[in-house]
Design an enzyme around this catalytic site. Structure first.
Site, PDB file in Angstrom:
ATOM      1  CG  HIS A   1      -4.527  -1.105   4.810  1.00 51.12           C
ATOM      2  ND1 HIS A   1      -3.898  -0.367   3.838  1.00 51.12           N
ATOM      3  CD2 HIS A   1      -5.456  -1.859   4.186  1.00 51.12           C
ATOM      4  CE1 HIS A   1      -4.423  -0.675   2.672  1.00 51.12           C
ATOM      5  NE2 HIS A   1      -5.381  -1.580   2.863  1.00 51.12           N
TER       6      HIS A   1
ATOM      7  CG  HIS B   1      -7.108   8.669   0.351  1.00 52.92           C
ATOM      8  ND1 HIS B   1      -7.314   7.412  -0.191  1.00 52.92           N
ATOM      9  CD2 HIS B   1      -7.146   9.537  -0.683  1.00 52.92           C
ATOM     10  CE1 HIS B   1      -7.472   7.522  -1.502  1.00 52.92           C
ATOM     11  NE2 HIS B   1      -7.381   8.797  -1.826  1.00 52.92           N
TER      12      HIS B   1
ATOM     13  CB  CYS C   1      -0.906  -0.029   1.226  1.00 54.84           C
ATOM     14  SG  CYS C   1      -1.867   1.488   1.457  1.00 54.84           S
TER      15      CYS C   1
ATOM     16  CG  HIS D   1      -8.349  13.944  -1.921  1.00 51.33           C
ATOM     17  ND1 HIS D   1      -7.146  14.146  -2.558  1.00 51.33           N
ATOM     18  CD2 HIS D   1      -8.717  12.667  -2.185  1.00 51.33           C
ATOM     19  CE1 HIS D   1      -6.803  13.042  -3.189  1.00 51.33           C
ATOM     20  NE2 HIS D   1      -7.735  12.120  -2.976  1.00 51.33           N
TER      21      HIS D   1
ATOM     22  CG  ASN E   1     -12.544   9.719  -4.969  1.00 46.08           C
ATOM     23  OD1 ASN E   1     -13.508  10.478  -4.976  1.00 46.08           O
ATOM     24  ND2 ASN E   1     -11.366  10.077  -5.446  1.00 46.08           N
TER      25      ASN E   1
ATOM     26  N   GLY F   1     -13.352   6.568  -8.532  1.00 46.65           N
ATOM     27  CA  GLY F   1     -12.033   7.153  -8.749  1.00 46.65           C
ATOM     28  C   GLY F   1     -11.016   6.860  -7.663  1.00 46.65           C
TER      29      GLY F   1
END
Length: 122
Positions: A56, A108, A14, A110, A95, A101
């Protein structure tokens, strides 16, 4: 993900885990025992950073009672992190899945700001 059947161990390959562990470089802006925030390598706005849980978690579809404390921590710390980057107003994007996407299979968020983003979502 790669499975090592000989030892019965699942090894996760990852990008974000490698960044969190310091195996890949990043421009860190915040870190504690549960979350890691760093600037986006390809910013879309004057301020664009990502916040990831250190555990994770593949996507928002994988949030459970056991790991939801990592997500809560992100949203508890987000206002302070955003302010440290000079913004009080920002957009949060995550996403979930390939059609949406998601290219890195580690949950995560953004954070985009530093400009008038308007009302349109995309």
């Amino acid at each position: 993900m790669i499975s090592c059947s000989r030892k019965g161990i699942e090894i996760i390959m990852c990008l974000f885990c490698d960044i969190i562990d310091g195996r890949l470089p990043s421009e860190k802006i915040y870190e504690d025992e549960m979350i890691y925030a760093f600037t986006d390598k390809y910013p879309l706005t004057p301020v664009h950073f990502l916040i990831v849980p250190k555990m994770h978690i593949t996507s928002a579809s994988e949030i459970t009672r056991r790991n939801s404390k990592y997500i809560a921590r992100i949203f508890e710390k987000l206002p302070k992190i955003a302010k440290s980057q000079g913004i009080d107003s920002y957009r949060i994007i995550s996403n979930c899945g390939e059609d949406a996407g998601q290219t890195v299979k580690h949950l995560h968020f953004h954070i985009l700001g530093g400009t008038d983003l308007g009302e349109k979502m995309i």
